[in-house]
Structures are given as C-alpha cells and as structure tokens.
Motif scaffolding. Structure first.
Motif, mmCIF file in Angstrom:
data_model
loop_
_atom_site.group_PDB
_atom_site.id
_atom_site.type_symbol
_atom_site.label_atom_id
_atom_site.label_comp_id
_atom_site.label_asym_id
_atom_site.label_seq_id
_atom_site.Cartn_x
_atom_site.Cartn_y
_atom_site.Cartn_z
ATOM 1 N N LEU A 136 5.101 114.845 1.847
ATOM 2 C CA LEU A 136 5.406 113.446 1.796
ATOM 3 C C LEU A 136 5.568 113.124 0.099
ATOM 4 O O LEU A 136 6.581 112.501 -0.194
ATOM 5 C CB LEU A 136 4.387 112.362 2.131
ATOM 6 C CG LEU A 136 4.546 112.102 3.510
ATOM 7 C CD1 LEU A 136 3.303 111.265 3.981
ATOM 8 C CD2 LEU A 136 5.799 111.260 3.783
ATOM 9 N N ALA A 137 4.844 113.795 -0.645
ATOM 10 C CA ALA A 137 4.621 113.239 -2.300
ATOM 11 C C ALA A 137 5.978 113.999 -2.812
ATOM 12 O O ALA A 137 6.597 113.480 -3.553
ATOM 13 C CB ALA A 137 3.708 113.842 -2.891
ATOM 14 N N MET A 138 6.397 115.192 -2.309
ATOM 15 C CA MET A 138 7.633 115.757 -2.767
ATOM 16 C C MET A 138 8.908 115.299 -2.312
ATOM 17 O O MET A 138 9.831 115.181 -3.079
ATOM 18 C CB MET A 138 7.534 117.367 -2.306
ATOM 19 C CG MET A 138 6.316 118.039 -3.012
ATOM 20 S SD MET A 138 6.638 118.127 -4.981
ATOM 21 C CE MET A 138 7.972 119.240 -5.185
ATOM 22 N N GLN A 139 8.863 114.936 -0.885
ATOM 23 C CA GLN A 139 10.278 114.724 -0.258
ATOM 24 C C GLN A 139 10.327 113.316 -0.304
ATOM 25 O O GLN A 139 11.819 112.868 -0.110
ATOM 26 C CB GLN A 139 10.105 115.180 1.046
ATOM 27 C CG GLN A 139 11.434 114.969 1.835
ATOM 28 C CD GLN A 139 11.372 115.815 3.303
ATOM 29 O OE1 GLN A 139 11.007 117.080 3.196
ATOM 30 N NE2 GLN A 139 11.685 115.268 4.538
ATOM 31 N N LEU A 177 2.334 110.541 8.065
ATOM 32 C CA LEU A 177 1.208 111.309 7.876
ATOM 33 C C LEU A 177 0.382 111.477 8.976
ATOM 34 O O LEU A 177 -0.165 112.544 9.189
ATOM 35 C CB LEU A 177 0.790 110.708 6.565
ATOM 36 C CG LEU A 177 -0.496 111.510 6.096
ATOM 37 C CD1 LEU A 177 -0.323 113.123 6.003
ATOM 38 C CD2 LEU A 177 -1.255 110.820 4.820
ATOM 39 N N ALA A 178 0.171 110.020 9.569
ATOM 40 C CA ALA A 178 -0.864 110.378 10.752
ATOM 41 C C ALA A 178 -0.397 111.167 11.946
ATOM 42 O O ALA A 178 -1.091 111.938 12.453
ATOM 43 C CB ALA A 178 -0.975 108.786 11.169
ATOM 44 N N LEU A 214 -6.420 108.461 3.315
ATOM 45 C CA LEU A 214 -5.363 109.182 2.651
ATOM 46 C C LEU A 214 -4.341 108.193 2.351
ATOM 47 O O LEU A 214 -3.950 107.557 3.048
ATOM 48 C CB LEU A 214 -4.974 110.396 3.658
ATOM 49 C CG LEU A 214 -5.867 111.310 4.162
ATOM 50 C CD1 LEU A 214 -5.144 112.348 5.231
ATOM 51 C CD2 LEU A 214 -6.692 112.150 3.108
ATOM 52 N N GLU A 215 -3.946 108.036 0.871
ATOM 53 C CA GLU A 215 -2.890 107.181 0.636
ATOM 54 C C GLU A 215 -1.793 108.063 0.549
ATOM 55 O O GLU A 215 -1.409 108.923 0.036
ATOM 56 C CB GLU A 215 -3.270 106.970 -0.955
ATOM 57 C CG GLU A 215 -2.312 106.204 -1.579
ATOM 58 C CD GLU A 215 -2.086 104.831 -0.669
ATOM 59 O OE1 GLU A 215 -1.056 104.711 -0.044
ATOM 60 O OE2 GLU A 215 -2.792 104.102 -0.700
ATOM 61 N N ALA A 216 -0.867 107.719 1.866
ATOM 62 C CA ALA A 216 0.292 108.411 2.310
ATOM 63 C C ALA A 216 1.474 108.181 1.239
ATOM 64 O O ALA A 216 2.169 109.059 1.082
ATOM 65 C CB ALA A 216 0.751 107.799 3.281
ATOM 66 N N THR A 217 1.399 107.365 0.157
ATOM 67 C CA THR A 217 2.220 106.890 -0.735
ATOM 68 C C THR A 217 1.902 107.507 -2.022
ATOM 69 O O THR A 217 2.955 107.652 -2.873
ATOM 70 C CB THR A 217 2.388 105.538 -0.955
ATOM 71 O OG1 THR A 217 0.979 105.075 -1.412
ATOM 72 C CG2 THR A 217 2.846 104.637 0.268
ATOM 73 N N SER A 218 0.903 108.208 -2.058
ATOM 74 C CA SER A 218 0.743 109.007 -3.429
ATOM 75 C C SER A 218 1.607 109.991 -3.604
ATOM 76 O O SER A 218 1.983 110.905 -2.995
ATOM 77 C CB SER A 218 -0.864 109.665 -3.343
ATOM 78 O OG SER A 218 -1.123 110.356 -4.490
#
Length: 274
Positions: A136-139, A177-178, A214-218
């Motif tokens: 998620l962080a990369m894409q 993420l979830a 978990l901070e999904a927007t990190s």
C-alpha cells in the motif's frame, strides 16, 4: 481523511431516517437484493484493471430485532437525499436500536453496507504479514475524496477497487489492508473514528492475542511486522466503530479506549451477502 465523524452531528442527517421510514412501513419485509451485477467502477467515477465485479448486495441481521435491514430499504431512504447528502457515511438506527450498522456510497453510486466493501480479495499470496502494508505504501497514493470525486465527501472503494485505483483516502486504504490480512488468516477489522480530532479509518489486527494498530495510509517503508505498534500504545486514535466482513461493532458508551475487544464493545449486527 473523511469528515463523517467530526463533528458527530454530521451523522444526524441520516441517523434517524430508518425510524422515519418505519412510520410508513410498519412491518418491513425481507426483500433480497437484486441478483443483477453491480456496475463496474469504469462506468462510474473511475476505472480499474479488475475484470471481476464483486457482489455487495446483502442484508443485515441486527441483534435483538425481528426483521433484517435490507439494502433495498437503505436505497429507498438514501434516494430521497441530495447528491451531497448521499455522499456522507450513514450510521443507522433500526427497530429502536441505535448505531446498528454503517453504509457508504460506492463507485457504482449506490449505498452499501460497510461490511460488503470487504469482498474477499488478496492481490497475491504472501507469508510475510508486513507485505500488504508495504505494498500500500508503495502503490497507492493518498487523495481526499472531494478532490477525486468532484467535491463529494465520501466515496468508498471495495478492497479490489482499492488495489487497482491509483488514488484513495483512509477508508480505501484500510478496507484493502484489512481484507488482504483476513485472506492471510488474520483477525483484521476496519476501525472508524478520529485521529487527532480528524475523521479517520485504520486497521486493527489481532494476532497471538495481541492487538496491533496498523496505519494503512502510512507511506513509510517499514518492512517488519514487529515494527507495527501495539494498539494500546498508539496515541491520538479514538475509535467509535469497527467492522470486518461479517460483523459490525459499536462501543457501549462514549468512553475513550485503546482496546478493541471486551465488554465495552457490542456486536450490533451481522452482514449476510446475497
């Protein structure tokens, strides 16, 4: 971040609508949603590379009530609202019980139950639990909904759409993420509340009896599950609701908590996909 929860009065527009509807429908019947597939994102606000159109239709069985809350009922109520109002997340009362579930407008321009956005999707298999967060962080690029969807405040992407859509806000990140973690066998939930006073969505994952926030927007490039913070140590997060594919929880009272399990949580309803 979306603005559905600060102030909480933003919910009041739709909060009592199911009560109003029941004034005209004394004994609501369970009417299964249509079997027709939903429109794909490419026919709505954007396009994806996914060929699959996931079914989101279903009903919610509310604990302590006699009749299920159907998506058809939701659509009847939301259809009476303006475009701007229908683009707000709604928390629903049903048969005298408060905050039994949530709905949000999707890319197909229809309101669906929050649980239905977790469609059982994982982009690829992995044994490393940090990989979904890193991916998620990369894409995926963070972008507010009102900037992406012509001023509309909240448009939710399903987990599949969230993977293929380049941009999305906090709930889109959290839903993907979830759902991915659930597919990997983790008890993961989307949490709705505030972070430092601003409306927000994040993920809580329960692993080996521990709760991780978990901070999904990190967008930090962390590559270790051990680097993820325990929920009990995460500051600034005020949770109000949480949901997974099947259940929706609400806090028993307004007291602040960093614990996502226990007697202070009420399992309000169960989502059953058609």
């Amino acid at each position: 971040m979306y603005k559905w929860i600060v102030p909480l009065l933003i919910f009041s527009v739709l909060l009592t609508l199911p009560e109003i509807l029941r004034n005209t429908i004394q004994e609501p019947e369970l009417k299964p949603s249509s079997k027709q597939p939903l429109n794909s994102a490419s026919r709505a606000y954007g396009s994806t590379n996914a060929d699959t159109i996931d079914r989101q239709n279903g009903v919610v069985r509310v604990v302590g009530t006699s009749y299920p809350l159907s998506e058809e009922t939701i659509q009847q109520v939301v259809a009476k609202r303006s475009l701007e109002e229908s683009a707000q997340v709604a928390i629903w009362n049903w048969q005298g019980l408060e905050a039994v579930t949530a709905t949000a407008r999707g890319l197909d321009k229809q309101h669906h139950f929050a649980n239905s956005y977790l469609v059982g999707f994982k982009p690829f298999q992995t044994r490393e639990l940090w990989v979904p967060l890193y991916t998620l962080a990369m894409q995926k690029e963070y972008q507010y909904d009102h900037l992406q969807y012509a001023g509309l405040s909240d448009i939710w992407q399903t987990s599949r759409q969230a993977y293929y859509q380049k941009r999305g806000d906090c709930e889109d990140h959290a839903i993907l993420l979830a759902d991915w973690l659930i597919e990997l066998g983790v008890d993961a939930r989307v949490a709705l509340g505030t972070h430092k006073g601003q409306g927000h969505a994040w993920v809580v994952a329960i692993l080996d009896g521990q709760e991780y926030l978990l901070e999904a927007t990190s967008k930090r490039r962390q590559t270790s599950w051990q680097a993820m913070p325990l929920a009990a140590l995460a500051e600034g997060y005020e949770v109000e609701f949480q949901f997974n594919r099947h259940f929706f929880w609400a806090k028993r009272n307004s007291a602040s908590t960093r614990k996502y399990r226990g007697s202070h949580w009420i399992k309000k309803s169960q989502f059953i996909r058609s």
